[in-house]
Write a protein that holds these residues in place. Structure first.
Motif, PDB file in Angstrom:
ATOM      1  N   LEU A   1     -36.087  -1.457 -76.149  1.00 20.26           N
ATOM      2  CA  LEU A   1     -37.214  -1.173 -75.260  1.00 20.26           C
ATOM      3  C   LEU A   1     -36.728  -0.990 -73.823  1.00 20.26           C
ATOM      4  O   LEU A   1     -37.175  -0.080 -73.114  1.00 20.26           O
ATOM      5  N   GLY A   2     -35.819  -1.836 -73.376  1.00 22.88           N
ATOM      6  CA  GLY A   2     -35.299  -1.711 -72.023  1.00 22.88           C
ATOM      7  C   GLY A   2     -34.582  -0.394 -71.802  1.00 22.88           C
ATOM      8  O   GLY A   2     -34.756   0.257 -70.756  1.00 22.88           O
ATOM      9  N   VAL A   3     -33.778   0.024 -72.769  1.00 23.93           N
ATOM     10  CA  VAL A   3     -33.058   1.307 -72.635  1.00 23.93           C
ATOM     11  C   VAL A   3     -34.037   2.471 -72.616  1.00 23.93           C
ATOM     12  O   VAL A   3     -33.890   3.413 -71.824  1.00 23.93           O
ATOM     13  N   MET A   4     -35.058   2.425 -73.460  1.00 26.23           N
ATOM     14  CA  MET A   4     -36.058   3.492 -73.447  1.00 26.23           C
ATOM     15  C   MET A   4     -36.790   3.559 -72.107  1.00 26.23           C
ATOM     16  O   MET A   4     -37.082   4.644 -71.590  1.00 26.23           O
ATOM     17  N   ALA A   5     -37.073   2.409 -71.518  1.00 26.39           N
ATOM     18  CA  ALA A   5     -37.726   2.390 -70.202  1.00 26.39           C
ATOM     19  C   ALA A   5     -36.833   3.016 -69.146  1.00 26.39           C
ATOM     20  O   ALA A   5     -37.314   3.753 -68.262  1.00 26.39           O
ATOM     21  N   LEU A   6     -35.529   2.749 -69.219  1.00 22.24           N
ATOM     22  CA  LEU A   6     -34.609   3.336 -68.246  1.00 22.24           C
ATOM     23  C   LEU A   6     -34.507   4.846 -68.403  1.00 22.24           C
ATOM     24  O   LEU A   6     -34.334   5.573 -67.416  1.00 22.24           O
ATOM     25  N   ILE A   7     -34.605   5.333 -69.624  1.00 22.78           N
ATOM     26  CA  ILE A   7     -34.586   6.786 -69.828  1.00 22.78           C
ATOM     27  C   ILE A   7     -35.761   7.431 -69.107  1.00 22.78           C
ATOM     28  O   ILE A   7     -35.601   8.397 -68.346  1.00 22.78           O
ATOM     29  N   GLY A   8     -36.949   6.896 -69.313  1.00 21.05           N
ATOM     30  CA  GLY A   8     -38.127   7.441 -68.641  1.00 21.05           C
ATOM     31  C   GLY A   8     -38.039   7.306 -67.137  1.00 21.05           C
ATOM     32  O   GLY A   8     -38.359   8.241 -66.387  1.00 21.05           O
ATOM     33  N   SER A   9     -37.565   6.158 -66.664  1.00 21.67           N
ATOM     34  CA  SER A   9     -37.452   5.932 -65.238  1.00 21.67           C
ATOM     35  C   SER A   9     -36.432   6.870 -64.607  1.00 21.67           C
ATOM     36  O   SER A   9     -36.644   7.397 -63.509  1.00 21.67           O
ATOM     37  N   GLY A  10     -35.322   7.110 -65.296  1.00 19.14           N
ATOM     38  CA  GLY A  10     -34.291   7.994 -64.759  1.00 19.14           C
ATOM     39  C   GLY A  10     -34.760   9.424 -64.625  1.00 19.14           C
ATOM     40  O   GLY A  10     -34.436  10.107 -63.643  1.00 19.14           O
ATOM     41  N   LEU A  11     -35.524   9.883 -65.587  1.00 18.05           N
ATOM     42  CA  LEU A  11     -36.044  11.250 -65.493  1.00 18.05           C
ATOM     43  C   LEU A  11     -36.985  11.397 -64.306  1.00 18.05           C
ATOM     44  O   LEU A  11     -36.953  12.401 -63.584  1.00 18.05           O
ATOM     45  N   LEU A  12     -37.804  10.395 -64.071  1.00 19.33           N
ATOM     46  CA  LEU A  12     -38.714  10.442 -62.929  1.00 19.33           C
ATOM     47  C   LEU A  12     -37.960  10.293 -61.610  1.00 19.33           C
ATOM     48  O   LEU A  12     -38.386  10.828 -60.577  1.00 19.33           O
ATOM     49  N   ALA A  13     -36.832   9.584 -61.627  1.00 18.51           N
ATOM     50  CA  ALA A  13     -36.067   9.385 -60.400  1.00 18.51           C
ATOM     51  C   ALA A  13     -35.539  10.704 -59.851  1.00 18.51           C
ATOM     52  O   ALA A  13     -35.402  10.865 -58.635  1.00 18.51           O
ATOM     53  N   VAL A  14     -35.236  11.647 -60.730  1.00 22.19           N
ATOM     54  CA  VAL A  14     -34.781  12.960 -60.273  1.00 22.19           C
ATOM     55  C   VAL A  14     -35.837  13.605 -59.380  1.00 22.19           C
ATOM     56  O   VAL A  14     -35.534  14.136 -58.305  1.00 22.19           O
ATOM     57  N   LEU A  15     -37.087  13.554 -59.807  1.00 24.06           N
ATOM     58  CA  LEU A  15     -38.172  14.120 -59.006  1.00 24.06           C
ATOM     59  C   LEU A  15     -38.332  13.392 -57.689  1.00 24.06           C
ATOM     60  O   LEU A  15     -38.596  13.994 -56.647  1.00 24.06           O
ATOM     61  N   LEU A  16     -38.178  12.061 -57.721  1.00 21.56           N
ATOM     62  CA  LEU A  16     -38.339  11.278 -56.496  1.00 21.56           C
ATOM     63  C   LEU A  16     -37.275  11.629 -55.463  1.00 21.56           C
ATOM     64  O   LEU A  16     -37.574  11.805 -54.282  1.00 21.56           O
ATOM     65  N   VAL A  17     -36.037  11.732 -55.908  1.00 21.07           N
ATOM     66  CA  VAL A  17     -34.959  12.029 -54.977  1.00 21.07           C
ATOM     67  C   VAL A  17     -35.118  13.433 -54.400  1.00 21.07           C
ATOM     68  O   VAL A  17     -34.979  13.649 -53.200  1.00 21.07           O
ATOM     69  N   LEU A  18     -35.438  14.411 -55.239  1.00 26.09           N
ATOM     70  CA  LEU A  18     -35.604  15.792 -54.771  1.00 26.09           C
ATOM     71  C   LEU A  18     -36.746  15.909 -53.775  1.00 26.09           C
ATOM     72  O   LEU A  18     -36.684  16.698 -52.834  1.00 26.09           O
ATOM     73  N   SER A  19     -37.793  15.109 -53.967  1.00 24.57           N
ATOM     74  CA  SER A  19     -38.970  15.224 -53.111  1.00 24.57           C
ATOM     75  C   SER A  19     -38.736  14.687 -51.710  1.00 24.57           C
ATOM     76  O   SER A  19     -39.561  14.899 -50.817  1.00 24.57           O
ATOM     77  N   ARG A  20     -37.603  13.964 -51.503  1.00 26.22           N
ATOM     78  CA  ARG A  20     -37.334  13.386 -50.188  1.00 26.22           C
ATOM     79  C   ARG A  20     -36.030  13.901 -49.579  1.00 26.22           C
ATOM     80  O   ARG A  20     -35.641  13.451 -48.516  1.00 26.22           O
ATOM     81  N   THR A  21     -35.336  14.821 -50.248  1.00 24.37           N
ATOM     82  CA  THR A  21     -34.061  15.317 -49.764  1.00 24.37           C
ATOM     83  C   THR A  21     -34.281  16.516 -48.847  1.00 24.37           C
ATOM     84  O   THR A  21     -34.913  17.491 -49.255  1.00 24.37           O
ATOM     85  N   PRO A  22     -33.788  16.457 -47.598  1.00 25.20           N
ATOM     86  CA  PRO A  22     -33.976  17.589 -46.684  1.00 25.20           C
ATOM     87  C   PRO A  22     -33.444  18.885 -47.279  1.00 25.20           C
ATOM     88  O   PRO A  22     -32.367  18.915 -47.869  1.00 25.20           O
ATOM     89  N   GLY A  23     -34.193  19.971 -47.108  1.00 23.74           N
ATOM     90  CA  GLY A  23     -33.827  21.263 -47.662  1.00 23.74           C
ATOM     91  C   GLY A  23     -34.437  21.473 -49.023  1.00 23.74           C
ATOM     92  O   GLY A  23     -35.196  22.427 -49.244  1.00 23.74           O
ATOM     93  N   VAL A  24     -34.142  20.569 -49.955  1.00 19.81           N
ATOM     94  CA  VAL A  24     -34.694  20.686 -51.308  1.00 19.81           C
ATOM     95  C   VAL A  24     -36.212  20.531 -51.285  1.00 19.81           C
ATOM     96  O   VAL A  24     -36.938  21.228 -51.980  1.00 19.81           O
ATOM     97  N   GLN A  25     -36.693  19.598 -50.448  1.00 17.55           N
ATOM     98  CA  GLN A  25     -38.130  19.337 -50.392  1.00 17.55           C
ATOM     99  C   GLN A  25     -38.918  20.562 -49.942  1.00 17.55           C
ATOM    100  O   GLN A  25     -40.116  20.679 -50.217  1.00 17.55           O
ATOM    101  N   ASP A  26     -38.252  21.489 -49.211  1.00 17.18           N
ATOM    102  CA  ASP A  26     -38.939  22.685 -48.743  1.00 17.18           C
ATOM    103  C   ASP A  26     -38.975  23.770 -49.813  1.00 17.18           C
ATOM    104  O   ASP A  26     -39.850  24.629 -49.818  1.00 17.18           O
ATOM    105  N   ILE A  27     -37.995  23.744 -50.722  1.00 14.14           N
ATOM    106  CA  ILE A  27     -37.939  24.749 -51.796  1.00 14.14           C
ATOM    107  C   ILE A  27     -38.876  24.378 -52.935  1.00 14.14           C
ATOM    108  O   ILE A  27     -39.593  25.207 -53.483  1.00 14.14           O
ATOM    109  N   PHE A  28     -38.881  23.075 -53.264  1.00 13.64           N
ATOM    110  CA  PHE A  28     -39.739  22.593 -54.345  1.00 13.64           C
ATOM    111  C   PHE A  28     -40.804  21.677 -53.757  1.00 13.64           C
ATOM    112  O   PHE A  28     -40.505  20.536 -53.397  1.00 13.64           O
ATOM    113  N   PRO A  29     -42.036  22.126 -53.618  1.00 12.88           N
ATOM    114  CA  PRO A  29     -43.098  21.297 -53.024  1.00 12.88           C
ATOM    115  C   PRO A  29     -43.563  20.212 -53.992  1.00 12.88           C
ATOM    116  O   PRO A  29     -44.540  20.368 -54.718  1.00 12.88           O
ATOM    117  N   LEU A  30     -42.822  19.099 -53.993  1.00 18.76           N
ATOM    118  CA  LEU A  30     -43.094  18.034 -54.965  1.00 18.76           C
ATOM    119  C   LEU A  30     -43.890  16.884 -54.369  1.00 18.76           C
ATOM    120  O   LEU A  30     -43.999  15.825 -54.973  1.00 18.76           O
TER     121      LEU A  30
END
Length: 454
Positions: A33-62
Motif C-alpha cells: 500500500l505504501g509503495v502504491m501511494a508513492l507511485i500516485g504521489s510521484g506522478l502528481l509531483a511532476v505536475l507540482l514542480v512544473l507548475s512552479r518552475t520559471p519558464g515552464v510555468q509560462d508554457i504549460f498553464p498548470l
C-alpha cells in the motif's frame, strides 16, 4: 505477550526478529500500500514542480491544476505513505495476535486510498490548502478520509496491544515502536476531539484548526519511528547501537515525554482557540529538543557505519540524517509566511521518508521478497536525497527573498533575479527528487515481484 520468533533470518544483536504468519503477511500488505501511494504521489509531483518552475510555468498553464494536485500529492506522500510504513513497522515488530483487527484496518485503509486517489476526477473537487491534511471539498474525498481514519484507528489499536516489549527496557526498538503507536493514538484522538468540539467557521480556517493538534502530535510519531528505522538499519548492517539496550529505551522514553502535554492542552484549553494553537506550536518548539539525545545516538550509529561496504540501507541512512538535520535547523529560521516553511517540513519529512526507504530495503528479504540489489538500489537514496537537498535549499533561499508559499505560476510574483534563482533551484531539485522517488518504486517493485532466494 510472547516475544516474536524469527522466520526468514537468524537473530542479530540489536535487531528485532519478525514472527511468522500474521506479522509477515500484514507487513507485506502495508508495504504494498505504501509503495502504491508513492507511485500516485510521484506522478502528481511532476505536475507540482512544473507548475512552479520559471519558464515552464509560462508554457504549460498548470495553475488551476496545481492546488488539486497538491492536495492529493501531500495526502498520499505524507498521510498514506507515512502511516502505511508505520503499520509495516508495527506489524513486523509486533506479536501475531488480533489478526482480524489488523486485516480490517488494512482493508479500510487500502479502499480509502483508492477512493482518495480518484476523488479529484469527480465533480466539485474544490481544494483547501490547510496544513497537515489538506482536503478536497468533495463527498468522495471526505468519505475516503473518514474510512482511512477508521482503518488507522484499528491499526493503531492493534499496535498498542501487540507491540509491548516482552523483556521491557531490553527491547528498545519494540518500545520505540510502541511509543510511536502511542503518539499515533493521541493524534487520532486529537483529530476526533477537534472535530467534535470546533465550531464551523470559514472553511480554510476550519480545516486548519481541525487538523492542527493532531497534525502536530503526528510529528512525534514520525520522529520516533524514524529513529527506530535508523537503529534497525545500523543493527542489520552489523553495527548495533553503541549504547546499551536499556539506555536506548530510556532515551525513547525521554523523547516521548512531551506527548503528555497533548491531552493536557485539550483538557485545559478549548480546541480551536488561539491559545490552543499557540500551545501546540510551542509544543513543537519546546518538545522536539527532547529528541536531541536520540538524534545524537543516531549520529553515533551513522558514524559507526563508515567502514561498512556500500549498501542501499546505508545510503538511505546517510541521506535521511542529512535532510532531517537540515530541516530541523530551518525550523528555527522561519520568520513570516513564506517558502522557508515548506523548506523546513520538506527537509524533516523527507528525512523520515528516507529512513523508511532504508528500512524497506532491510525488510524486503525479511518479508519473503527478493533483496534490493545492484547499483541502482545503492544510489537511489543519494539521488532522491540530493534532489530534495537542492529543492529545500532553493525554497529556503527564495523564502529569504519573500517568495510566498502555496502559490504557483504568475501568482508567485518572481520579480528579482535571486527569487528566480531560488525557485529555479527548487524546480531542478524537485525533478531530481521525483526521479529518485521513482527509482525507489522501481527497486521495490523489482524485489516485491520476486521471491527471496531459499
Amino acid at each position: 505477550m510472547d516475544s516474536p520468533t524469527t522466520t526468514l533470518s537468524s537473530p542479530m544483536p540489536g535487531r528485532p526478529t519478525i514472527a511468522d504468519g500474521t506479522p509477515v503477511r500484514l507487513a507485506r500488505a502495508w508495504l504494498w500500500l505504501g509503495v502504491m501511494a508513492l507511485i500516485g504521489s510521484g506522478l502528481l509531483a511532476v505536475l507540482l514542480v512544473l507548475s512552479r518552475t520559471p519558464g515552464v510555468q509560462d508554457i504549460f498553464p498548470l495553475k488551476d491544476l496545481f492546488r488539486a494536485a497538491l492536495v492529493v500529492h501531500v495526502d498520499l506522500s505524507v498521510a498514506v505513505w507515512f502511516m502505511a510504513f508505520a503499520a509495516v513497522i508495527w506489524s513486523a515488530i509486533g506479536c501475531a495476535g488480533l489478526a482480524g483487527l489488523g486485516w480490517t484496518g488494512f482493508g479500510l485503509a487500502a479502499l480509502a486510498t483508492a477512493l482518495m486517489s480518484v476523488s479529484p476526477f469527480f465533480p466539485a473537487a474544490d481544494p483547501v490548502l490547510n496544513n497537515y491534511i489538506p482536503v478536497l471539498r468533495q463527498p468522495l474525498f471526505f468519505a475516503a478520509l473518514w474510512m482511512f481514519a477508521a482503518g488507522l484507528s484499528l491499526t493503531v489499536l492493534r499496535a498498542l496491544l501487540t507491540t509491548w516489549p516482552a523483556r521491557g527496557l531490553a527491547e528498545p526498538l519494540r518500545l520505540g515502536a510502541l511509543l510511536g503507536a502511542v503518539a499515533g493514538g493521541l493524534a487520532l484522538l486529537a483529530f476526533f476531539w477537534s472535530w467534535s468540539m470546533v465550531p464551523w467557521i470559514e472553511e480554510t480556517n476550519y480545516y486548519e484548526v481541525l487538523f492542527w493538534g493532531g497534525g502536530h502530535t503526528l510529528q512525534f510519531q514520525h520522529a520516533l519511528l524514524m529513529v527506530v528505522a535508523w537503529l534497525w538499519i545500523a543493527a542489520q548492517l552489523g553495527r548495533p547501537s553503541p549504547a546499551s539496550p536499556r539506555a536506548v529505551s530510556v532515551l525513547f522514553l525521554v523523547a516521548a515525554v512531551p506527548l503528555l502535554a497533548v491531552p493536557a492542552i485539550y483538557l485545559l484549553v478549548p480546541a480551536g482557540s488561539l491559545p490552543h494553537m499557540e500551545l501546540f506550536a510551542k509544543l513543537m518548539l519546546w518538545g522536539h529538543p527532547y529528541m536531541g539525545p536520540l538524534i545524537l545516538l543516531g549520529a553515533l550509529s551513522l558514524w559507526s557505519l563508515r567502514g561498512v561496504p556500500a549498501d542501499p540501507a546505508k545510503s538511505a541512512y546517510v541521506a535521511s540524517f542529512t535532510l532531517f538535520a537540515l530541516g530541523g535547523v530551518l525550523g528555527y529560521l522561519i520568520h513570516g509566511v513564506n517558502v522557508v516553511i515548506p523548506a523546513h517540513y520538506h527537509g524533516s519529512t523527507v528525512g523520515v521518508t528516507l529512513a523508511f526507504m532504508g528500512l524497506a530495503y532491510v525488510l524486503l528479504p525479511e518479508l519473503g521478497f527478493a533483496p534490493a540489489a545492484g547499483r541502482m538500489a545503492v544510489w537511489q537514496p543519494y539521488v532522491y536525497g540530493f534532489g530534495q537537498l537542492v529543492h529545500v535549499l532553493g525554497l529556503a533561499w527564495s523564502g529569504g527573498y519573500g517568495v510566498q508559499r502555496k502559490v504557483a505560476g504568475a501568482d508567485q510574483l518572481l520579480t528579482t533575479l535571486p527569487q528566480k534563482i531560488g525557485m529555479g533551484m527548487m524546480g531542478l531539485g524537485g525533478l531530481i527528487a521525483v526521479i529518485g522517488g521513482l527509482l525507489f518504486v522501481v527497486v521495490c517493485l523489482r524485489a516485491m515481484t520476486r521471491r527471496a532466494p531459499r
